[in-house]
Design a protein around this motif. Structure first.
Motif, PDB file in Angstrom:
ATOM      1  N   VAL A 145       0.849  -1.193   0.000  1.00 50.59           N
ATOM      2  CA  VAL A 145       0.000   0.000   0.000  1.00 50.59           C
ATOM      3  C   VAL A 145       0.884   1.243   0.000  1.00 50.59           C
ATOM      4  O   VAL A 145       0.643   2.208  -0.710  1.00 50.59           O
ATOM      5  CB  VAL A 145      -0.943  -0.020   1.230  1.00 50.59           C
ATOM      6  CG1 VAL A 145      -1.668   1.302   1.378  1.00 50.59           C
ATOM      7  CG2 VAL A 145      -1.952  -1.149   1.087  1.00 50.59           C
ATOM      8  N   ASP A 146       1.967   1.196   0.798  1.00 55.19           N
ATOM      9  CA  ASP A 146       2.935   2.293   0.810  1.00 55.19           C
ATOM     10  C   ASP A 146       4.143   1.856  -0.012  1.00 55.19           C
ATOM     11  O   ASP A 146       4.778   0.844   0.299  1.00 55.19           O
ATOM     12  CB  ASP A 146       3.348   2.579   2.264  1.00 55.19           C
ATOM     13  CG  ASP A 146       4.307   3.761   2.367  1.00 55.19           C
ATOM     14  OD1 ASP A 146       4.734   4.254   1.305  1.00 55.19           O
ATOM     15  OD2 ASP A 146       4.610   4.175   3.495  1.00 55.19           O
ATOM     16  N   THR A 147       4.463   2.596  -1.071  1.00 50.30           N
ATOM     17  CA  THR A 147       5.530   2.148  -1.996  1.00 50.30           C
ATOM     18  C   THR A 147       6.899   2.034  -1.311  1.00 50.30           C
ATOM     19  O   THR A 147       7.772   1.329  -1.799  1.00 50.30           O
ATOM     20  CB  THR A 147       5.655   3.102  -3.201  1.00 50.30           C
ATOM     21  OG1 THR A 147       5.647   4.445  -2.715  1.00 50.30           O
ATOM     22  CG2 THR A 147       4.496   2.916  -4.160  1.00 50.30           C
ATOM     23  N   ASP A 148       7.082   2.702  -0.162  1.00 46.48           N
ATOM     24  CA  ASP A 148       8.375   2.605   0.551  1.00 46.48           C
ATOM     25  C   ASP A 148       8.577   1.219   1.162  1.00 46.48           C
ATOM     26  O   ASP A 148       9.690   0.872   1.566  1.00 46.48           O
ATOM     27  CB  ASP A 148       8.459   3.651   1.672  1.00 46.48           C
ATOM     28  CG  ASP A 148       8.440   5.074   1.107  1.00 46.48           C
ATOM     29  OD1 ASP A 148       8.694   5.200  -0.110  1.00 46.48           O
ATOM     30  OD2 ASP A 148       8.167   6.020   1.867  1.00 46.48           O
ATOM     31  N   ASP A 149       7.493   0.427   1.266  1.00 48.38           N
ATOM     32  CA  ASP A 149       7.594  -0.891   1.914  1.00 48.38           C
ATOM     33  C   ASP A 149       7.980  -2.009   0.942  1.00 48.38           C
ATOM     34  O   ASP A 149       7.852  -3.180   1.278  1.00 48.38           O
ATOM     35  CB  ASP A 149       6.244  -1.264   2.564  1.00 48.38           C
ATOM     36  CG  ASP A 149       5.903  -0.344   3.720  1.00 48.38           C
ATOM     37  OD1 ASP A 149       6.837   0.281   4.237  1.00 48.38           O
ATOM     38  OD2 ASP A 149       4.720  -0.260   4.084  1.00 48.38           O
ATOM     39  N   ASP A 188       0.564  -4.470   4.779  1.00 48.59           N
ATOM     40  CA  ASP A 188      -0.684  -4.103   4.095  1.00 48.59           C
ATOM     41  C   ASP A 188      -0.436  -4.185   2.602  1.00 48.59           C
ATOM     42  O   ASP A 188       0.430  -3.470   2.079  1.00 48.59           O
ATOM     43  CB  ASP A 188      -1.097  -2.670   4.460  1.00 48.59           C
ATOM     44  CG  ASP A 188      -1.754  -2.622   5.830  1.00 48.59           C
ATOM     45  OD1 ASP A 188      -2.264  -3.662   6.247  1.00 48.59           O
ATOM     46  OD2 ASP A 188      -1.730  -1.558   6.466  1.00 48.59           O
TER      47      ASP A 188
END
Length: 595
Positions: free
Chosen positions: A301-305, A361
């Protein structure tokens, strides 16, 4: 070695494998009464919530009979077709299998499928009829079915109730008497087959193995044959309810090894462990490479992950060897992975496990299958997702995967089942009456039609009685088109799908209607369109949220109102150029449930 027995329990879904395993553990006093609970081997919360086994679970029991002590290594296996790879790996570590059949349901599709897996590995089969205490049990009819299937004698079938414990001691005796002791030479060079592994954040990767030849001691210098990596065996032991260290394990036994391995790429299921000083001549023939049936994109969901998601999937792959993945990127969702699953339930479970066990997520795209595309220049390419589909003018022919499906159901539901398969473009191959009331129907079906909701519909039209099993049956030419969803003229590649040309209009229409409900209203009109190439086949509009700018005008000329409305119109136009439409996660999931 003459006192070791390695066996697994195989059956269709819900025929009582895990409950029977509970009774066997109780009878052999492997688990204290205070630790006993239902499905004690199913240690995942997910397994307990859904009442299904997802992972194979190995455990060692001590059984004494007539003054002799026996070591029984039990592996409890899943029953669902999506986890059949777990079953095949468990079978490779055993010499015998308990084939459990529900006395109220009889033989079902996965019973036959798992039986053939066991016979291919030359396992000794002990037929067990479970749930004989129920009022709806049909012991005589089911016994006849088992005799027809196995060719055994009626008195060889053990009858039990895993719930009450009736008939369980006879099963333990049959395991000792009928299942052969493992063959192997404790003094030969070490050969151990890795059949599973788990990741422990404190101790690294723990591998479960079955020793075919040789002896493994704590502190030995060992290597994994396929990766060539060398380690020291810091701890070896057997799998009771918890891991119990031992100083040595000899041929024929099942156990675990901890050697401080940190990276998941260094351990492969099906690998062979041997000594560095005196290696074995050849590796054990491992398992067939798993063939994924369904592909879907998994994105953080968060591209940094992204890197964290990669590490999580690698750790999950250790524990679930049937999961395959490779990196891919999407315009709408950024960087992620194209994952291969054995079916829709498998996909759902993997998504749940990523959320629960690794706190990730993720967004999962519309699942699809692998197609082969023959181009006009004669070359052939594999297409895993719609964005990889070549331009229509370069395509000579598209081939889609077909499956050979076996459906066993009650004769009352035959009409509805055949209609469902026909609606899914199926071709009827055969129908056979197993008994006067049960029929086996064989269909060739396109896999792309089956991956969405086929299994759910089959269960509902047959009131839960139909059982379904399938295997891949090659590729056939088909008329497929790429259906794209456009939001304000921009394609959302995560929602695009490959579909049969006759179904495209209906699916496009329903997708637009569904998205209209799910996409929140913006300050500007959002046009939702379904398109094939440059041709728009369906459209819905999410109306803008408007403020009544003329509210302050009372009386006066119409031009005053017109001026305010024009000003608002300009603002909306500007907003539409810079505004972007957020697609909620529920929209991706809703596409899977269009009905």
């Amino acid at each position: 070695m003459t006192h070791i027995r390695n066996f697994c329990i195989i059956a269709h879904i819900d025929h009582g494998k895990s409950t029977l395993a509970d009774r066997l553990l109780e009878q052999t006093n492997t688990i204290a009464q205070r630790d006993m609970q239902a499905q004690v081997l199913d240690d995942m919360d997910l397994e307990k919530e859904r009442g299904i086994t997802i992972k194979s679970h190995a455990i060692q029991m001590a059984y004494s009979r007539g003054g002799e002590q026996y070591v029984l290594n039990l592996i409890d296996t899943p029953g669902h077709v999506d986890f059949s790879y777990e079953v095949s790996r468990s079978i490779a570590a055993c010499e015998g299998a308990l084939l459990v059949v529900d006395a109220t349901q009889g033989i079902q599709a996965q019973t036959i499928s798992n039986l053939y897996l066991a016979l291919d590995n030359d396992l000794e089969i002990i037929p067990v009829m479970n749930k004989i205490d129920l009022d709806s049990a049909m012991p005589e009819e089911v016994a006849d079915e088992i005799v027809d299937l196995l060719g055994c004698k009626s008195d060889e079938i053990l009858r039990c109730s895993a719930k009450t414990g009736e008939g369980v001691p006879a099963i333990l005796d049959a395991i000792v008497d009928r299942i052969p002791a493992p063959k192997g030479d404790p003094d030969a060079p070490l050969q151990a087959l890795v059949f599973d592994s788990v990741f422990n954040p404190f101790r690294g990767i723990i591998s479960y193995f079955r020793i075919v030849n040789g002896t493994l001691r704590t502190g030995d210098h060992v290597k994994f044959v396929s990766t060539g990596k060398e380690y020291n065996a810091d701890e070896v032991g057997v799998l009771k309810l918890n891991m119990e260290p031992r100083s040595e394990l000899r041929a024929g036994n099942v156990g675990y090894i901890i050697s401080g391995i940190k990276t998941s790429r260094e351990v492969r299921v099906g690998d062979t462990i041997t000594h560095v000083d005196s290696p074995c001549d050849s590796a054990i023939a491992g398992f067939e490479a798993v063939k994924p049936m369904v592909f879907a994109g998994v994105y953080p969901v968060d591209t940094d992950d992204y890197e964290e998601l990669r590490a999580s999937i690698e750790k999950l792959q250790l524990n679930d060897a049937s999961l395959t993945f490779e990196p891919e990127s999407s315009l709408a969702l950024g960087f992620g992975f194209r994952c291969g699953f054995l079916g829709l339930l498998h996909m759902e479970i993997v998504q749940e496990r990523l959320t629960r066990e690794f706190n990730m997520d993720v967004i999962t795209t519309v699942p699809n299958v692998q197609y082969k595309v023959k181009l006009t220049n004669g070359t052939e390419v594999d297409v895993y997702n719609p964005s990889g589909m070549p331009e229509p003018n370069n395509i000579a022919e598209v081939y889609e995967p077909y499956i050979h499906a076996q459906i066993i159901t009650k004769a009352d539901f035959i009409g509805a089942v055949i209609k469902l398969c026909m609606d899914k473009r199926g071709i009827l191959k055969n129908q056979t009456y197993l008994t006067t009331d049960r029929i086996e129907i064989t269909f060739d079906l396109p896999l792309g039609e089956v991956v969405f909701d086929f299994y759910d519909k089959l269960k509902s039209i047959s009131k839960g009685y139909a059982s379904f099993d399938y295997y891949l049956n090659g590729y056939q030419p088909s008329k497929l088109v790429k259906l794209e969803i456009l939001l304000n003229g921009d394609p959302v590649d995560a929602l695009s799908t490959l579909t049969f040309v006759d179904n495209a209009y209906g699916i496009g229409r329903r997708m637009c209607e569904k998205l209209k409900e799910l996409i929140p209203r913006q300050q500007f009109d959002v046009a939702i369109q379904a398109a094939i190439g440059s041709k728009i086949i369906a459209r819905e509009t999410v109306r803008q949220v408007r403020k009544d700018v003329t509210a302050k005008c009372y009386g006066g000329d119409i031009t005053r109102k017109r001026k305010l409305l024009e000003k608002q119109k300009e603002g909306k136009k500007r907003m539409r150029q810079v505004g972007s439409v957020e697609v909620p996660q529920s929209a991706f999931l809703a596409v899977l449930r269009l009905d």
